[in-house]
Design an enzyme around this catalytic site. Structure first.
Site: not given
Length: 209
Positions: A10, A86
């Site tokens: 990201h 994550e």
């Protein structure tokens, strides 16, 4: 026809841009920083001429925002998958490595010696993340055989999976360093899966923090 997976970290958040950078896992859910939005836009432009058939992302905001920007020219919306979330960095969320080394010297030492086994106190290990992300990404490669897949996830998710393809064990995954919006290309032909490109970031050159 080969199956292509564009695996992207990201764009940057304020925690990524802090000096020193602060750890962010899944317990906080910040948006992209202004620079992170620009990184995603430049990645969008870089991939706009390449065919993409489907898009997946972590459900965390920073990944969904990045994927939405990159996939827009292709008329795709990201499909969030929990397995791409994550790593849970546990008690170290929001801290930088200097603070961690000072406040939790033993945990720091154990993590640096073998992050695949000991991991983040109160959170996950690299081994935990590798197993769930590998299973998810391998399933996507099989499900979309012959297609081009865009996946936007996170540093630990991407680096542990890529490390495995490169012949490294999860405890060695810190050798794989990925930039925000760095592009890695995973290619599957028949039963062989390889890393064709690792962390391409030349499309971000000249972008100042």
């Amino acid at each position: 026809m080969p199956t292509l997976m564009y695996l992207i970290r990201h764009g940057a958040t304020e925690a990524n841009l802090a000096k020193p950078a602060r750890l962010q896992g899944r317990r906080h859910n910040p948006p992209l920083a202004r620079l992170g939005i620009r990184q995603a836009e430049m990645t969008r432009d870089f991939l706009a001429v390449r065919p993409l058939d489907v898009c997946y992302s972590s459900p965390l905001l920073r990944a969904v925002q990045t994927a939405s920007i990159i996939a827009a020219p292709h008329g795709l919306s990201p499909q969030p998958l929990d397995e791409l979330t994550e790593c849970d960095v546990g008690n170290w969320e929001g801290m930088d490595w200097q603070e961690i080394r000072y406040l939790d010297a033993e945990g720091y030492r154990r993590f640096m010696d073998n992050p695949a086994e000991f991991g983040y106190p109160g959170g996950e290990s690299f081994g935990d993340v590798y197993r769930r992300s590998r299973d998810c990404l391998e399933r996507l490669l099989a499900q979309h055989a012959g297609k081009a897949i865009l996946v936007v996830a996170h540093h630990v998710v991407n680096r542990t999976y890529l490390a495995g393809l490169l012949g490294l064990t999860p405890d060695q995954a810190r050798q794989v360093t990925l930039d925000n919006c760095g592009v890695s290309l995973v290619t599957r032909e028949e039963d062989r899966t390889t890393v064709s490109t690792l962390n391409a970031s030349f499309h971000l050159q000249g972008l100042a923090a």
